[in-house]
Design a protein around this motif. Sequence first.
Motif, PDB file in Angstrom:
ATOM      1  N   GLY B  15       9.243   5.620 -10.155  1.00 48.77           N
ATOM      2  CA  GLY B  15       8.600   5.857  -8.858  1.00 48.77           C
ATOM      3  C   GLY B  15       8.403   4.594  -8.035  1.00 48.77           C
ATOM      4  N   VAL B  16       9.395   3.707  -8.061  1.00 49.39           N
ATOM      5  CA  VAL B  16       9.213   2.404  -7.421  1.00 49.39           C
ATOM      6  C   VAL B  16       9.277   2.528  -5.898  1.00 49.39           C
ATOM      7  N   ARG B  17       8.260   1.956  -5.274  1.00 52.58           N
ATOM      8  CA  ARG B  17       8.238   1.911  -3.806  1.00 52.58           C
ATOM      9  C   ARG B  17       8.262   0.456  -3.358  1.00 52.58           C
ATOM     10  N   CYS B  18       8.924   0.218  -2.253  1.00 50.82           N
ATOM     11  CA  CYS B  18       8.930  -1.125  -1.685  1.00 50.82           C
ATOM     12  C   CYS B  18       8.900  -1.006  -0.181  1.00 50.82           C
ATOM     13  N   ARG B  19       7.854  -1.579   0.394  1.00 50.46           N
ATOM     14  CA  ARG B  19       7.671  -1.511   1.838  1.00 50.46           C
ATOM     15  C   ARG B  19       7.601  -2.937   2.367  1.00 50.46           C
ATOM     16  N   ILE B  20       8.549  -3.303   3.208  1.00 55.17           N
ATOM     17  CA  ILE B  20       8.568  -4.658   3.754  1.00 55.17           C
ATOM     18  C   ILE B  20       8.676  -4.587   5.260  1.00 55.17           C
ATOM     19  N   ASP B  21       7.746  -5.263   5.934  1.00 58.52           N
ATOM     20  CA  ASP B  21       7.703  -5.280   7.405  1.00 58.52           C
ATOM     21  C   ASP B  21       7.735  -3.864   7.987  1.00 58.52           C
TER      22      ASP B  21
END
Lengths: 379, 266
Positions: B15-21
């Motif tokens: 369930g990996v999430r990555c939010r950048i800018d």
Amino acid sequence: MDAVISPLDSAPRPRPAFLLAGQGVTARLMIVSAALLALLFAAMVYGASVGPTAIPARDVADALLQYAGVERGVDPASATYRIVTVVRLPGLMVAALVGGALACAGAAMQGLFRNPLADPGIIGVSAGASLGVVIVITQTAALADLWLFNRGPLSAVLWRVPLAAFVGALLAAGVVYVLSLQRGRTNLAALLLAGVALNAVLGALTSVLLLRAADFDALRAVLSWLIGSLEGRGWDYFAVAVGPIALSAALMLLYARDLNLLALGEESAQALGVDVGRLRLVLLALASLMTAAAVSIAGPISFVGLIVPHILRLIIGPDHRVLLPASLLGGAAFLVFADALARSLLAPEQLQVGIVTALAGGPFFLALLWRHRRRIALF
Amino acid sequence: MPPEADAGALLHAEGVRCRIDGADLLRGASLTVRAGELVGLIGPNGAGKSTLLRVVSGLWPLSGGTVTLLGRPLSEYAPRQVAQIVAQVPQITALDFPFTVRQVVLMGRSPHLGRFTLESARDRQIAERAMRRTGTLDLAERLIGTLSGGERQRVLIARALTQEPRLLLLDEPTANLDLRHQLSILALVRALVDEGDLGAVAAVHDLELAARACDRLVLLHEGAVLAAGSPAEVLTSDRLRAAYGVDACPFTDPVTGHLRIAVASG
């Protein structure tokens, strides 16, 4: 799918990488250091032999060796011995210290900006240090007297001038860093333009302060210092700068391998466990400290940080574990030699050493720009 | 999935999430890699393949989900410790400094060295073995900037092996290579993984190559896993249409027996 590894199609072209490429780091460091120390000694002998009284190189070498503890049968009361060790040696040591610091700072900056044209002078760090110095010495006439004319003991004002230089250098380095860093590497054009802008602004501020200075003598002295001068610099100046320079050089060496990893790219370095953000900040601070210590005693001598690491990299390769110490020694030899030229070219008139390095470094810089011209394209 | 369900996994991301800018690069992607296994990450440009590789190795921050490495949460590792377990084969573009191949490969020992130590004879042996294994020993004294794309990729794999990792992450290892070098790089990775101790994840653009080389494929689409499983399970017409927006028909090549994909229209 077969797991046979096919032989590579291009046969290895014999291409000499650089000197001692096959040796381990320790061996390379020892050999390179020995060679550069010999070069430094030769430069010192030359530097101490030129002056109002010319002294034969052989006598100079004997006097220097005897001073260093090697018995050469020189009479310590002789005029030659006294001129070499009392009159000329302190200035040579200051030249060596300043040259080593500027070259080492240049090598570190080229590594940390991953940019072959980074140099304390070109990117404005030296100008920042200069402005800091000019601010404090134009504030106090007594300080100018002490620092520029060496009238009285430096210890009275010991840290104010270098500290101001350090603050100025650090601020300038920070501005350039923020302006030119894009996605982990510095765009060559952005770095150079940030340096041009910063040098212009800092130079203008310095000029304003100078024009408001009342004392004509002081003005002349500041100008001479701003060109980069070693005139009248003795042991007390050496003592002021040697601590910060030695400290930052030692700390830089601890980060030398990380600089190597960074050379192949930010992500590549991170993948090998390097904290790139911290590495950049630490090295920028150390390079600024080194530059500031050198600039505060000798002025913003230009191009040493560009020329010396470049030539050394061509000969001994880019490994910072060897390059940083080599730059320290090579820069020392370079500036001692440049200073000797400055004192002897138009003898009995003396040139500022900064003029000699600028005359040598300007064309060198243009040649490098030409080599990297494709990367500087702005559009 | 509770962690103990995959105790044998080198890497387990859930369930990996990555939010950048403000951009959601990953919206719940999962990935499991075991020793002796080559997992292919496929998906269209911008699907999150590179992002997932960066997040599971700690280069980019995790905004949600869990990543465990050898059964321990990734957050408990220092970057150096991660580099002792996970080796990346990055896409390298910066070649400004004239390092030799041997020096570049030796850099792989860095995560194992202290700040005051130099590479020992043993470290040099490890690097030498990695160069021999990848067929780059002949290039040892060449400058990295003078190599061809395929040679450089092998050198970077040698550097990764010099880290003595458990897990190899490859981001587009075959990008910009001609067909022969694409095959030879994937064959090399395959051979390394087949030795049994190493697991590998490779982001690969070419679906047919991915199907040939990998044990399992993970199809990413808009930051999430659209399908995961054997190449034949993942590469179906429906999924290819959903992920790539093209009409494509997978079939088994009668000559080679490999999975092929016939693209009908865009």
